[in-house]
Scaffold this motif. Structure first.
Motif, PDB file in Angstrom:
ATOM      1  N   PRO A 148       0.795  -1.236   0.000  1.00 29.47           N
ATOM      2  CA  PRO A 148       0.000   0.000   0.000  1.00 29.47           C
ATOM      3  C   PRO A 148       0.823   1.281   0.000  1.00 29.47           C
ATOM      4  CG  PRO A 148      -0.158  -1.154   2.104  1.00 29.47           C
ATOM      5  CD  PRO A 148       0.503  -2.081   1.168  1.00 29.47           C
ATOM      6  N   SER A 149       1.971   1.281   0.637  1.00 35.59           N
ATOM      7  CA  SER A 149       2.759   2.514   0.634  1.00 35.59           C
ATOM      8  C   SER A 149       4.206   2.176   0.944  1.00 35.59           C
ATOM      9  CB  SER A 149       2.237   3.521   1.678  1.00 35.59           C
ATOM     10  OG  SER A 149       2.424   2.996   2.981  1.00 35.59           O
ATOM     11  N   SER A 150       5.074   3.094   0.624  1.00 36.37           N
ATOM     12  CA  SER A 150       6.469   2.928   1.010  1.00 36.37           C
ATOM     13  C   SER A 150       6.670   3.460   2.424  1.00 36.37           C
ATOM     14  CB  SER A 150       7.376   3.676   0.039  1.00 36.37           C
ATOM     15  OG  SER A 150       7.035   5.044   0.001  1.00 36.37           O
ATOM     16  N   SER A 151       7.879   3.274   2.965  1.00 31.30           N
ATOM     17  CA  SER A 151       8.129   3.631   4.366  1.00 31.30           C
ATOM     18  C   SER A 151       8.184   5.147   4.543  1.00 31.30           C
ATOM     19  CB  SER A 151       9.459   3.029   4.829  1.00 31.30           C
ATOM     20  OG  SER A 151       9.410   1.628   4.738  1.00 31.30           O
ATOM     21  N   PRO A 152       7.557   5.651   5.602  1.00 32.93           N
ATOM     22  CA  PRO A 152       7.677   7.094   5.882  1.00 32.93           C
ATOM     23  C   PRO A 152       9.018   7.420   6.535  1.00 32.93           C
ATOM     24  CG  PRO A 152       6.369   6.046   7.582  1.00 32.93           C
ATOM     25  CD  PRO A 152       6.679   4.976   6.559  1.00 32.93           C
ATOM     26  N   GLY A 153       9.386   8.688   6.477  1.00 29.97           N
ATOM     27  CA  GLY A 153      10.587   9.119   7.194  1.00 29.97           C
ATOM     28  C   GLY A 153      10.338   9.174   8.695  1.00 29.97           C
ATOM     29  N   LEU A 154      11.424   9.050   9.439  1.00 23.24           N
ATOM     30  CA  LEU A 154      11.309   9.114  10.894  1.00 23.24           C
ATOM     31  C   LEU A 154      11.365  10.576  11.366  1.00 23.24           C
ATOM     32  CD1 LEU A 154      13.702   6.179  11.872  1.00 23.24           C
ATOM     33  CD2 LEU A 154      11.200   6.144  11.681  1.00 23.24           C
TER      34      LEU A 154
END
Length: 523
Positions: free
Chosen positions: A247-253
């Motif tokens: 569904p989505s790529s990883s968000p930034g921290l």
């Protein structure tokens, strides 16, 4: 004077009778009261005698021509009594064993004589091709299963009543399993003759396979009183879809908050790490957020660059990936070869491009009593969508396929069935949604918070695949010269429809062209 009287006159003149041992009645010996046991030497002597022999040839209308052999090559030469013709349609009784090879569908295989015929067609054909005499096969009416190859220069007389002296009595039916061509005429300059056979091709089973009754490759052949029936061509396979994405790529921290008095000035708060995602063999990384500035210098650092980010405060959003090109549909007549017929598949789409990752947000400057806050990490760009694969062409239904052959058709019936539908093109995969940027560190003790990480760009959708071409329904398909002669063509089916092109939610791929339905088609 009657025919027997003429024969008797010649017997008195030549003192012998030319005949085949098992068919003496056809040589007029019995009718003339001649010697039914004369040997081969007396036959040779009589055939070379001139004079009165011309009257015998003039009186006998079954030999085919004056002083030459009959249709099967067994007529007399010179002035002697002619041997019976080897053509069952001309001869007035059973042909002789010496005329060729005999075959009847049976469990037990013989040696090729009328009394002990072969049980299958191909062994009989091979035996006739090897022998030095007449290259002729006599086949009983009935069914023979199994694909056959007929070499150039061979004659096949089918439809014989083997219970009634091997006289003409119907048709010999030849069939073969799915995806096999029942009859193949091999290349060669020597003329081939096929008479009184019915060839029936099975429905194709392999996706995209064609049903072809007879394939003539570089041969010169006459087809008389024959029926050729093709079955259904098989539908082409559908192209594979690109599949489903995560569904989505990883968000930034998120970055660390401002440190406050308790944080040593030489350990400023760190910016958040950028997000990451694997796209096949490629890892996509967002930019890291900048560190907060220590109180000693009062300067916050800029964020790191992501895949396309610029490290500004806040981090720049990544650019979306380009959508993959859609494939076109299969649109031409296809191709003939010694392997049969092959239609045109559609074209596969192209993969979508990956989205660019977002840049990291800047860290904030330090105050008098505490460090600056770290910036948020940039989100990873989304993976591009995978392309949809092409739909495959449907198979055709072809009664006669001629590859550079010279064919003459006499009282030939053709029937074709349905062409296979073209396969559907695969749908393109949607692009992956880019990851969100991380939030910067919180404001504290009069120090501003860190910058927001940039959002990763969405991946581009994969291009959909084009649809396959529909299969044809053809009486005759040919390269080179069109077969000569008028044939009766029955359209028992229709051509196949072209496959639909796939979609990716943005664009449609091209549809395949429908097949053709016609009596004769050049390639």
């Amino acid at each position: 004077m009657g025919l027997c009287g003429v024969a008797a006159l010649v017997l008195l003149t030549t003192q012998g009778c030319s005949h085949l041992a098992d068919d003496c009645n056809l040589n007029l010996c019995a009718a003339a009261g001649g010697d039914a046991t004369s040997d081969s030497s007396s036959s040779s002597s009589s055939s070379s005698t001139s004079g009165a022999g011309g009257a015998v040839i003039a009186a006998s209308s079954t030999s085919g021509s004056t002083g030459t052999s009959g249709s099967g090559g067994m007529g007399g030469a010179g002035g002697g009594a002619p041997a019976p013709s080897c053509d069952p349609a001309v001869n007035v009784g059973p042909v002789a064993d010496t005329c060729g090879v005999f075959v009847v569908g049976a469990v037990t295989a013989g040696v090729g004589t009328k009394a002990s015929p072969f049980a299958a067609l191909q062994p009989a054909i091979d035996a006739a091709a090897r022998q030095g005499g007449p290259r002729v096969v006599y086949a009983c009416a009935g069914s023979f299963d199994g694909a056959i190859e007929i070499p150039a220069g061979l004659t096949v007389y089918g439809g014989l009543d083997c219970e009634n002296g091997w006289a003409p009595g119907g048709k010999t039916t030849i069939t073969a399993g799915a995806d096999l061509v029942p009859m193949h005429l091999a290349a060669g300059p020597a003329p081939t003759l096929i008479r009184d056979v019915a060839v029936v091709a099975s429905n194709a089973a392999t996706p995209g396979g064609s049903s072809i009754a007879i394939l003539a490759e570089g041969s010169t052949a006459t087809l008389e009183r024959c029926d050729f029936t093709a079955g259904d061509g098989a539908a082409g396979g559908d192209g594979a879809d690109g599949g489903d994405q995560d569904p989505s790529s990883s968000p930034g921290l998120s970055g660390a908050a401002a440190g406050g008095n308790q944080t040593p000035v030489h350990f400023p708060p760190l910016g958040g790490l950028g997000g990451s995602i694997s796209c096949g063999n490629t890892t996509r990384l967002g930019g890291s957020g900048g560190n907060g500035g220590p109180a000693a210098n009062g300067t916050g650092l800029p964020g790191q660059l992501g895949d396309g980010g610029n490290g500004a405060a806040p981090g720049a959003a990544g650019a979306p990936g380009a959508v993959g090109d859609a494939g076109v549909g299969g649109v031409s007549m296809g191709q003939l070869s010694s392997a049969g017929y092959q239609g045109h598949d559609g074209a596969s789409g192209l993969d979508g491009a990956h989205g660019s990752s977002g840049g990291g947000g800047s860290g904030s400057k330090a105050g008098l009593t505490c460090n600056g806050a770290g910036g948020g990490g940039g989100g990873a760009g989304g993976c591009g969508g995978k392309a949809g694969e092409a739909g495959k062409a449907g198979g055709s239904s072809i009664a006669i396929l001629s590859m550079g052959a010279t064919l003459t058709l006499t009282t030939v019936k053709l029937a074709m069935s349905n062409g296979g539908h073209g396969g559907r093109g695969g749908d393109g995969q949607f692009g992956q949604i880019g990851g969100a940027g991380g939030v910067g560190g919180l404001a504290a003790c009069g120090v501003a918070g860190g910058g927001l990480g940039g959002h990763g760009g969405d991946g581009g959708a994969g291009g959909p695949g084009g649809g396959g071409e529909g299969g044809h329904a053809l009486g005759i398909a040919f390269m080179g010269s069109a077969p000569a002669g008028v044939s009766e063509v029955m359209h028992a089916g229709q051509a196949g429809l072209g496959g639909l092109g796939g979609t990716n939610g943005v664009a449609l791929a091209g549809d395949g062209a429908p097949g053709e339905t016609t009596d004769s088609q050049a390639f």
